[in-house]
Design an enzyme around this catalytic site. Structure first.
Site, PDB file in Angstrom:
ATOM      1  N   SER A 130       0.640  -1.290   0.127  1.00  0.00           N
ATOM      2  CA  SER A 130      -0.004   0.198  -0.035  1.00  0.00           C
ATOM      3  C   SER A 130       1.057   1.184  -0.018  1.00  0.00           C
ATOM      4  O   SER A 130       0.408   2.484  -0.452  1.00  0.00           O
ATOM      5  CB  SER A 130      -0.915   0.078   1.114  1.00  0.00           C
ATOM      6  N   LYS A 147       1.035   4.889   7.000  1.00  0.00           N
ATOM      7  CA  LYS A 147       0.381   5.665   5.610  1.00  0.00           C
ATOM      8  C   LYS A 147       1.016   6.908   5.811  1.00  0.00           C
ATOM      9  O   LYS A 147       1.918   7.483   6.652  1.00  0.00           O
ATOM     10  CB  LYS A 147      -1.005   5.904   5.987  1.00  0.00           C
TER      11      LYS A 147
END
Length: 183
Positions: free
Chosen positions: A48, A91
């Site tokens: 990701s 993230k």
């Protein structure tokens, strides 16, 4: 005389053993302090965050970064996932407290700007989806992965905001399989 030598050898062996136990205890205490108060060590299991952090990479983060400063847009962070705080995520911060984040036509827009956010770090252009808009509450951040087409990020979470008290560390670098700074 033989008994005296045997006793001396036993004392030396005991001292040596105690010396090793002391070294191991000190090392364990130092590791505990480092891992719980200074650094965060995490493995990134998915793609990701590609190409910034590859699947299987390990990262080191500073737990002190946000004790002395505020998170900034673009920081890569390790945090407790808002939908299940037992799970740690890595993230990038996109939206700051008070920002309106709009995702439309495969681009990210901040605060109703007509110009999309410049994101040199993303792996590839996002596939266009139906428009989504988020207003980031005070004390919270909106986070997305760099590999937007493969990232389960705030766009899809039940609770889309990461509150500052859930941020564990600012990622400083990855060290496996190779050392690379985070940009």
């Amino acid at each position: 005389m033989a008994r005296f030598r045997r006793k001396k050898q036993e004392n030396n062996a005991l001292r040596e053993l105690l010396s090793w136990v002391q070294i191991i205890v000190v090392a364990a205490v130092i590791a505990f302090i480092l891992n719980n108060f200074l650094i965060a060590n995490s493995r990134v299991p998915t793609g990701s965050m590609e190409n910034t952090i590859m699947a299987g990479d390990r990262v080191i983060g500073s737990r002190l970064s946000y004790r002395f400063g505020e998170p900034q847009r673009g920081d890569v962070i390790i945090f407790r996932w808002p939908d299940d705080e037992k799970v740690l995520f890595v993230k990038r911060i996109i939206g700051m407290p008070g920002d309106k984040v709009t995702v439309r036509d495969g681009m990210v827009y901040l605060n109703d700007s007509e110009t999309p956010l410049e994101e040199s770090y993303i792996k590839e252009p996002m596939v266009a989806e139906s428009p989504k808009s988020f207003t980031v509450p005070e004390g919270a951040y909106f986070c997305m992965g760099d590999n937007r087409n493969e990232s389960m990020d705030a766009r899809y979470w039940k609770n889309p905001y990461v509150y500052k008290n859930k941020i564990l560390a600012k990622v400083l670098f990855r060290y496996w399989p190779g050392i690379k700074g985070i940009h």
